[in-house]
Design a protein around this motif. Sequence first.
Motif, PDB file in Angstrom:
ATOM      1  N   LEU A  10       0.836  -1.206   0.000  1.00 53.08           N
ATOM      2  CA  LEU A  10       0.000   0.000   0.000  1.00 53.08           C
ATOM      3  C   LEU A  10       0.869   1.254   0.000  1.00 53.08           C
ATOM      4  O   LEU A  10       0.595   2.214  -0.726  1.00 53.08           O
ATOM      5  N   PHE A  11       1.926   1.250   0.814  1.00 56.36           N
ATOM      6  CA  PHE A  11       2.833   2.397   0.846  1.00 56.36           C
ATOM      7  C   PHE A  11       3.561   2.540  -0.477  1.00 56.36           C
ATOM      8  O   PHE A  11       3.762   3.661  -0.966  1.00 56.36           O
ATOM      9  N   ALA A  12       3.968   1.419  -1.088  1.00 53.62           N
ATOM     10  CA  ALA A  12       4.657   1.477  -2.382  1.00 53.62           C
ATOM     11  C   ALA A  12       3.746   2.079  -3.449  1.00 53.62           C
ATOM     12  O   ALA A  12       4.186   2.900  -4.268  1.00 53.62           O
ATOM     13  N   LYS A  13       2.477   1.686  -3.456  1.00 51.20           N
ATOM     14  CA  LYS A  13       1.526   2.236  -4.440  1.00 51.20           C
ATOM     15  C   LYS A  13       1.283   3.723  -4.190  1.00 51.20           C
ATOM     16  O   LYS A  13       1.197   4.510  -5.126  1.00 51.20           O
ATOM     17  N   ALA A  14       1.161   4.093  -2.907  1.00 56.04           N
ATOM     18  CA  ALA A  14       0.925   5.504  -2.583  1.00 56.04           C
ATOM     19  C   ALA A  14       2.113   6.368  -2.997  1.00 56.04           C
ATOM     20  O   ALA A  14       1.937   7.485  -3.519  1.00 56.04           O
ATOM     21  N   GLU A  15       3.329   5.862  -2.788  1.00 63.24           N
ATOM     22  CA  GLU A  15       4.518   6.621  -3.184  1.00 63.24           C
ATOM     23  C   GLU A  15       4.620   6.737  -4.700  1.00 63.24           C
ATOM     24  O   GLU A  15       4.995   7.792  -5.231  1.00 63.24           O
ATOM     25  N   GLU A  16       4.259   5.673  -5.416  1.00 67.99           N
ATOM     26  CA  GLU A  16       4.264   5.731  -6.875  1.00 67.99           C
ATOM     27  C   GLU A  16       3.201   6.714  -7.371  1.00 67.99           C
ATOM     28  O   GLU A  16       3.441   7.470  -8.326  1.00 67.99           O
ATOM     29  N   ARG A  17       2.063   6.722  -6.708  1.00 68.05           N
ATOM     30  CA  ARG A  17       0.993   7.671  -7.072  1.00 68.05           C
ATOM     31  C   ARG A  17       1.466   9.106  -6.875  1.00 68.05           C
ATOM     32  O   ARG A  17       1.197   9.981  -7.717  1.00 68.05           O
ATOM     33  N   ASP A  18       2.174   9.364  -5.780  1.00 66.55           N
ATOM     34  CA  ASP A  18       2.700  10.711  -5.535  1.00 66.55           C
ATOM     35  C   ASP A  18       3.719  11.105  -6.598  1.00 66.55           C
ATOM     36  O   ASP A  18       3.748  12.260  -7.048  1.00 66.55           O
ATOM     37  N   ALA A  19       4.562  10.137  -7.012  1.00 66.91           N
ATOM     38  CA  ALA A  19       5.564  10.419  -8.043  1.00 66.91           C
ATOM     39  C   ALA A  19       4.890  10.765  -9.372  1.00 66.91           C
ATOM     40  O   ALA A  19       5.339  11.676 -10.081  1.00 66.91           O
ATOM     41  N   TRP A  20       3.826  10.050  -9.714  1.00 67.36           N
ATOM     42  CA  TRP A  20       3.083  10.365 -10.932  1.00 67.36           C
ATOM     43  C   TRP A  20       2.459  11.752 -10.831  1.00 67.36           C
ATOM     44  O   TRP A  20       2.446  12.506 -11.811  1.00 67.36           O
ATOM     45  N   ALA A  21       1.932  12.097  -9.658  1.00 58.86           N
ATOM     46  CA  ALA A  21       1.301  13.409  -9.477  1.00 58.86           C
ATOM     47  C   ALA A  21       2.315  14.529  -9.673  1.00 58.86           C
ATOM     48  O   ALA A  21       1.983  15.589 -10.230  1.00 58.86           O
ATOM     49  N   ARG A  22       3.559  14.319  -9.223  1.00 61.27           N
ATOM     50  CA  ARG A  22       4.590  15.352  -9.409  1.00 61.27           C
ATOM     51  C   ARG A  22       4.909  15.558 -10.881  1.00 61.27           C
ATOM     52  O   ARG A  22       5.352  16.646 -11.278  1.00 61.27           O
ATOM     53  N   ASP A  23       4.691  14.531 -11.690  1.00 58.65           N
ATOM     54  CA  ASP A  23       4.889  14.644 -13.142  1.00 58.65           C
ATOM     55  C   ASP A  23       3.636  15.120 -13.863  1.00 58.65           C
ATOM     56  O   ASP A  23       3.607  15.145 -15.102  1.00 58.65           O
ATOM     57  N   GLY A  24       2.591  15.445 -13.105  1.00 59.80           N
ATOM     58  CA  GLY A  24       1.344  15.899 -13.720  1.00 59.80           C
ATOM     59  C   GLY A  24       0.502  14.773 -14.286  1.00 59.80           C
ATOM     60  O   GLY A  24      -0.333  15.008 -15.170  1.00 59.80           O
TER      61      GLY A  24
END
Length: 453
Positions: free
Chosen positions: A223-237
Motif C-alpha cells: 500500500l505504501f509502495a503504491k501511494a509513493e508511486e501515485r505521488d511520483a506520478w502526481a509530481r509529473d502531472g
Amino acid sequence: MPRFEVRQSAKLNLTSYSGLALIGQCCEAAQVEAVIDPRLPVSQGMKTSDLVKAMTGLLSLGKSDFEAIEPFRQDRFFKEALGLSKVPSSAWMRQRLDAKAGELRERTDELSVRLLERTKAPITPHKGFVRFEIDTFVMDNSDTKKEDVGHTYQGVDGYCPIAGYLGNEGWNMGLELRAGNWHSALETEYFYERAFPRVKRLVRADQPVLMVEDSGFDSARLLFAKAEERDAWARDGRVLEFVTKWNPRKQDRTAWVKRAEEANAFEVTRPGKRVGLLDLQVERAWQKQKRTFRLIVRVTERTIDKKGQHLLVPDIEIEGWWTSLTLPAVEVIEHYRYHGTHEQFHAEIKSDLDLERLPSGKFDTNDVILHLGAFAYNCLRLLGQLGLTGEIAPIRHPAKRRRLKTVLQEIMYRAAKFVAHARKLILDFGRGFAGHVQVFVALQQRLLRAASP
C-alpha cells in the motif's frame, strides 16, 4: 467414399504457418537486433538476436519445447520469415539460453515496449481509466525436478509467476517467473519498479491509469509502495489510482455487523438479506511511517437463503477494497468487478502459448523463456487487434479483442505456397482466401511502416 491419391511434390514448397512472416516483421518493428546484440555480442557463431527470434517464432506457433525447433532447421521459410542467418539446433538453443539467461532477461521486456510504441498499438480505457491489472497465477509442473518448483496455493506443485496487463486489450507489461511457494505479495514492490516505467511510456500523459489487484496483494508495504508511486506520478502531472481487494484475515464478522448497524448503513435487498456499505479512513503504519488509506467495506447478512430457507445462524460475509479513488463506493466496487476479465490472459499464456509446463530444469532459463513468451503474446495480440477486430477482418462476432487461439487459427496457421524467385519471396494463398489475404497485406504494411527508421 472417394479415395485420394497421395503425392509428394519435389518442386512445391508449402507452409502451414504463413503467419510467421508477420512475427518476423514484429521482431523487426521491435528492433530485436538493436536491443539484443550490442549488449550480448558474440565473437563467432550465431547472433544472440537470432536465438531470440527463433524462440519467439516457436512460441508464436504455440510450441515451447526446445526440440520443437528441429523440424524447422531445413525449412527455408522459417529462416527467411524470421530473418535468421541460421536456424539453431535444440541443443544449441538450450545451451545458449542457459549461459545467457540472466543478461537476456534484462533486455527482453524492452522488446514488447518498443513493439507497442512503434506500431502505435491501441490502448483503450474502461470507464475513463486505462486499467493495469496485476496478478499471480499457477503453472502446474507436477512430477518434475525443476529448480524452485514448489507447492502452490492451488495445491499443485509448480511455479507462481506474476503478470501485469495494460488496457482493455490486455498488453503484457511484465511476466516474471516465481517459485511455487512464494506469496503473491513477496517482493512485488520490485515488480512495480520495473513495470511502471513501461506503463508510463505507453500510456498518454493525459490518460489516468487505474491499477487493480486482488487480496493477495493486501499488505501495508505494498500500500505504501503504491501511494509513493501515485505521488511520483502526481509530481509529473499524471494520474495513477489503485484498487486492491481487502483481505479480512481474522476479522470478527459479528463486530462488523454491529458497526454497520451503528452507522445505519444497512439496506434490505430482499427478505432475509441486508447489505451495508462502510466508507472508512484507516491509518496504516510501515517502517515508522504512517498513512491514511480509504477502505470500503461491504457487510452482507443473510438470515434467509436465496431458496427461502430460514437459517439458524445468520450468514455474514464481509468484503473490502483499499482505494485511492474518490468515486462513490458503488463505482469503486464496479471497477474491481471488471478485474476478473484478466483471468483469460493467464489461460492464453498457459494453453495457447503452451507455457504451462516449462521446458528447462533451470529456473533462470525458464524465466527468460517466460519473458520471451510475453513478447510472443504481445506480437500475437497485436496481430489480432489490428487484423481481426477492424473493418477488414473476416466476418466474426464483434469483440473488443480476439483471444490468441483465434489469432493462431486465422493468421498464424494459414497455409500458403512459398516461392523464392528472382530475389523475391512470395506467399501464394491460392483461391478463396481474399479476405485473409487483405488482412495479411494490411498487417504487413502496418508493421513495415513501424520498422522503417
